[in-house]
Design a protein around this motif. Structure first.
Motif, PDB file in Angstrom:
ATOM      1  N   GLU A   1      19.231  54.901  46.020  1.00 40.45           N
ATOM      2  CA  GLU A   1      20.543  54.687  45.438  1.00 40.45           C
ATOM      3  C   GLU A   1      20.959  53.230  45.602  1.00 40.45           C
ATOM      4  O   GLU A   1      20.501  52.529  46.514  1.00 40.45           O
ATOM      5  CB  GLU A   1      21.574  55.596  46.089  1.00 40.45           C
ATOM      6  CG  GLU A   1      21.390  57.068  45.774  1.00 40.45           C
ATOM      7  CD  GLU A   1      22.488  57.920  46.377  1.00 40.45           C
ATOM      8  OE1 GLU A   1      22.564  59.113  46.015  1.00 40.45           O
ATOM      9  OE2 GLU A   1      23.258  57.402  47.202  1.00 40.45           O
ATOM     10  N   ALA A   2      21.830  52.787  44.725  1.00 34.07           N
ATOM     11  CA  ALA A   2      22.355  51.425  44.829  1.00 34.07           C
ATOM     12  C   ALA A   2      22.964  51.203  46.212  1.00 34.07           C
ATOM     13  O   ALA A   2      23.647  52.072  46.747  1.00 34.07           O
ATOM     14  CB  ALA A   2      23.406  51.192  43.749  1.00 34.07           C
ATOM     15  N   GLY A   3      22.674  50.032  46.769  1.00 32.96           N
ATOM     16  CA  GLY A   3      23.135  49.723  48.117  1.00 32.96           C
ATOM     17  C   GLY A   3      22.138  50.083  49.196  1.00 32.96           C
ATOM     18  O   GLY A   3      22.308  49.684  50.356  1.00 32.96           O
ATOM     19  N   GLY A   4      21.113  50.819  48.818  1.00 35.98           N
ATOM     20  CA  GLY A   4      20.111  51.251  49.778  1.00 35.98           C
ATOM     21  C   GLY A   4      19.046  50.203  50.037  1.00 35.98           C
ATOM     22  O   GLY A   4      19.111  49.072  49.521  1.00 35.98           O
ATOM     23  N   SER A   5      18.045  50.596  50.825  1.00 35.25           N
ATOM     24  CA  SER A   5      16.980  49.684  51.230  1.00 35.25           C
ATOM     25  C   SER A   5      15.612  50.324  51.031  1.00 35.25           C
ATOM     26  O   SER A   5      15.469  51.547  51.070  1.00 35.25           O
ATOM     27  CB  SER A   5      17.134  49.307  52.709  1.00 35.25           C
ATOM     28  OG  SER A   5      18.356  48.650  52.954  1.00 35.25           O
TER      29      SER A   5
ATOM     30  N   ASN B   1      17.102  44.913  50.800  1.00 31.68           N
ATOM     31  CA  ASN B   1      18.388  45.503  51.169  1.00 31.68           C
ATOM     32  C   ASN B   1      19.399  45.320  50.045  1.00 31.68           C
ATOM     33  O   ASN B   1      19.202  44.505  49.143  1.00 31.68           O
ATOM     34  CB  ASN B   1      18.922  44.838  52.442  1.00 31.68           C
ATOM     35  CG  ASN B   1      18.013  45.024  53.635  1.00 31.68           C
ATOM     36  OD1 ASN B   1      17.341  46.051  53.770  1.00 31.68           O
ATOM     37  ND2 ASN B   1      17.981  44.026  54.506  1.00 31.68           N
ATOM     38  N   SER B   2      20.472  46.075  50.122  1.00 31.77           N
ATOM     39  CA  SER B   2      21.546  45.979  49.120  1.00 31.77           C
ATOM     40  C   SER B   2      20.984  46.049  47.706  1.00 31.77           C
ATOM     41  O   SER B   2      21.324  45.230  46.841  1.00 31.77           O
ATOM     42  CB  SER B   2      22.348  44.684  49.320  1.00 31.77           C
ATOM     43  OG  SER B   2      22.891  44.600  50.616  1.00 31.77           O
ATOM     44  N   LEU B   3      20.147  47.012  47.481  1.00 34.21           N
ATOM     45  CA  LEU B   3      19.480  47.117  46.180  1.00 34.21           C
ATOM     46  C   LEU B   3      20.475  47.436  45.068  1.00 34.21           C
ATOM     47  O   LEU B   3      21.455  48.160  45.263  1.00 34.21           O
ATOM     48  CB  LEU B   3      18.385  48.171  46.242  1.00 34.21           C
ATOM     49  CG  LEU B   3      17.106  47.699  46.948  1.00 34.21           C
ATOM     50  CD1 LEU B   3      16.247  48.872  47.372  1.00 34.21           C
ATOM     51  CD2 LEU B   3      16.323  46.755  46.046  1.00 34.21           C
ATOM     52  N   LYS B   4      20.174  46.881  43.906  1.00 29.07           N
ATOM     53  CA  LYS B   4      21.018  47.046  42.722  1.00 29.07           C
ATOM     54  C   LYS B   4      20.191  47.702  41.616  1.00 29.07           C
ATOM     55  O   LYS B   4      18.963  47.581  41.602  1.00 29.07           O
ATOM     56  CB  LYS B   4      21.511  45.687  42.240  1.00 29.07           C
ATOM     57  CG  LYS B   4      22.230  44.857  43.288  1.00 29.07           C
ATOM     58  CD  LYS B   4      22.543  43.467  42.745  1.00 29.07           C
ATOM     59  CE  LYS B   4      23.228  42.603  43.796  1.00 29.07           C
ATOM     60  NZ  LYS B   4      23.519  41.232  43.292  1.00 29.07           N
TER      61      LYS B   4
ATOM     62  N   GLY C   1      -2.151  43.252  43.116  1.00 21.01           N
ATOM     63  CA  GLY C   1      -2.152  44.663  43.403  1.00 21.01           C
ATOM     64  C   GLY C   1      -1.899  45.467  42.131  1.00 21.01           C
ATOM     65  O   GLY C   1      -1.640  44.918  41.066  1.00 21.01           O
ATOM     66  N   GLN C   2      -1.939  46.784  42.270  1.00 19.28           N
ATOM     67  CA  GLN C   2      -1.792  47.656  41.107  1.00 19.28           C
ATOM     68  C   GLN C   2      -0.334  47.878  40.736  1.00 19.28           C
ATOM     69  O   GLN C   2      -0.038  48.367  39.643  1.00 19.28           O
ATOM     70  CB  GLN C   2      -2.465  49.012  41.376  1.00 19.28           C
ATOM     71  CG  GLN C   2      -1.659  49.987  42.231  1.00 19.28           C
ATOM     72  CD  GLN C   2      -1.659  49.656  43.707  1.00 19.28           C
ATOM     73  OE1 GLN C   2      -2.293  48.686  44.153  1.00 19.28           O
ATOM     74  NE2 GLN C   2      -0.952  50.447  44.483  1.00 19.28           N
ATOM     75  N   GLY C   3       0.566  47.518  41.604  1.00 18.18           N
ATOM     76  CA  GLY C   3       1.997  47.664  41.337  1.00 18.18           C
ATOM     77  C   GLY C   3       2.561  48.938  41.944  1.00 18.18           C
ATOM     78  O   GLY C   3       1.882  49.964  42.028  1.00 18.18           O
ATOM     79  N   THR C   4       3.804  48.857  42.384  1.00 19.81           N
ATOM     80  CA  THR C   4       4.501  50.016  42.914  1.00 19.81           C
ATOM     81  C   THR C   4       5.898  50.064  42.297  1.00 19.81           C
ATOM     82  O   THR C   4       6.587  49.047  42.206  1.00 19.81           O
ATOM     83  CB  THR C   4       4.565  49.983  44.454  1.00 19.81           C
ATOM     84  OG1 THR C   4       5.155  51.194  44.939  1.00 19.81           O
ATOM     85  CG2 THR C   4       5.365  48.800  44.973  1.00 19.81           C
ATOM     86  N   GLN C   5       6.292  51.235  41.843  1.00 21.23           N
ATOM     87  CA  GLN C   5       7.558  51.386  41.138  1.00 21.23           C
ATOM     88  C   GLN C   5       8.725  51.455  42.118  1.00 21.23           C
ATOM     89  O   GLN C   5       8.698  52.220  43.091  1.00 21.23           O
ATOM     90  CB  GLN C   5       7.551  52.659  40.282  1.00 21.23           C
ATOM     91  CG  GLN C   5       8.848  52.945  39.557  1.00 21.23           C
ATOM     92  CD  GLN C   5       9.124  51.963  38.429  1.00 21.23           C
ATOM     93  OE1 GLN C   5       8.227  51.646  37.648  1.00 21.23           O
ATOM     94  NE2 GLN C   5      10.358  51.478  38.342  1.00 21.23           N
ATOM     95  N   VAL C   6       9.736  50.660  41.835  1.00 16.22           N
ATOM     96  CA  VAL C   6      10.998  50.721  42.568  1.00 16.22           C
ATOM     97  C   VAL C   6      12.088  51.066  41.558  1.00 16.22           C
ATOM     98  O   VAL C   6      12.251  50.360  40.558  1.00 16.22           O
ATOM     99  CB  VAL C   6      11.318  49.385  43.264  1.00 16.22           C
ATOM    100  CG1 VAL C   6      12.733  49.401  43.826  1.00 16.22           C
ATOM    101  CG2 VAL C   6      10.301  49.114  44.362  1.00 16.22           C
ATOM    102  N   THR C   7      12.800  52.142  41.810  1.00 14.94           N
ATOM    103  CA  THR C   7      13.874  52.569  40.930  1.00 14.94           C
ATOM    104  C   THR C   7      15.166  52.681  41.734  1.00 14.94           C
ATOM    105  O   THR C   7      15.199  53.376  42.750  1.00 14.94           O
ATOM    106  CB  THR C   7      13.556  53.912  40.275  1.00 14.94           C
ATOM    107  OG1 THR C   7      12.321  53.816  39.546  1.00 14.94           O
ATOM    108  CG2 THR C   7      14.672  54.314  39.306  1.00 14.94           C
ATOM    109  N   VAL C   8      16.188  51.976  41.269  1.00 14.56           N
ATOM    110  CA  VAL C   8      17.480  51.981  41.956  1.00 14.56           C
ATOM    111  C   VAL C   8      18.492  52.666  41.046  1.00 14.56           C
ATOM    112  O   VAL C   8      18.755  52.186  39.939  1.00 14.56           O
ATOM    113  CB  VAL C   8      17.933  50.556  42.292  1.00 14.56           C
ATOM    114  CG1 VAL C   8      19.240  50.597  43.098  1.00 14.56           C
ATOM    115  CG2 VAL C   8      16.859  49.817  43.067  1.00 14.56           C
ATOM    116  N   SER C   9      19.036  53.763  41.509  1.00 11.30           N
ATOM    117  CA  SER C   9      20.005  54.512  40.703  1.00 11.30           C
ATOM    118  C   SER C   9      21.419  54.033  41.000  1.00 11.30           C
ATOM    119  O   SER C   9      21.737  53.621  42.111  1.00 11.30           O
ATOM    120  CB  SER C   9      19.888  56.001  40.999  1.00 11.30           C
ATOM    121  OG  SER C   9      20.216  56.264  42.348  1.00 11.30           O
ATOM    122  N   SER C  10      22.251  54.109  39.978  1.00 15.32           N
ATOM    123  CA  SER C  10      23.643  53.645  40.134  1.00 15.32           C
ATOM    124  C   SER C  10      24.554  54.757  40.622  1.00 15.32           C
ATOM    125  O   SER C  10      24.160  55.915  40.681  1.00 15.32           O
ATOM    126  CB  SER C  10      24.160  53.095  38.806  1.00 15.32           C
ATOM    127  OG  SER C  10      24.063  54.079  37.805  1.00 15.32           O
TER     128      SER C  10
END
Length: 123
Positions: free
Chosen positions: A13-17, A85-88, A114-123
């Motif tokens: 979630e937004a604000g997470g790490s 941190n403080s992910l948007k 590298g092959q890549g890793t998905q980061v998804t930040v929900s609002s």
């Protein structure tokens, strides 16, 4: 001969790490690793630098990540980390590890991804 193995991505979630890790793995002991870095690519956008760290520990950050992201490395483990941190929501992207590696003393420097890793930040 060399693989960059990433881990740590996911949904937050937004604000997470999140903490990403990238280990350089080879069939033989790696002679030297110079600059290691993280890049990211969002859908429809070009790949961009997130942060990088030299073999001596000098760090560079993209302006939009300064103060929120921290790059570090463990030379004994041939591993680079990215503490986020403080992910948007706009941080959502595939994150790629990159490294300049000299496999043995007589080899040239080569650049690996590298092959890549998905980061998804929900609002």
């Amino acid at each position: 001969q060399v693989q960059l193995v990433e881990s740590g991505g996911g949904l937050v979630e937004a604000g997470g790490s999140l903490r990403l890790s990238c280990s350089c793995v080879a069939s033989r002991r790696i002679f030297s690793i110079n600059t290691m870095g993280w890049y990211r690519q969002a859908p429809g956008k070009q790949r961009e630098l997130v942060a990088r760290i030299t073999g001596g520990g000098i760090t560079t950050y993209s302006d939009s990540m300064k103060g929120r992201f921290t790059i570090s490395r463990d030379n004994a483990k041939n591993t680079v980390y990215l503490q986020m941190n403080s992910l948007k929501p706009e941080d959502t992207a595939v994150y790629y590890c990159n490294a300049d590696i000299r496999i043995y003393s007589g080899s040239p420097w080569s650049n690996y991804w590298g092959q890549g890793t998905q980061v998804t930040v929900s609002s």
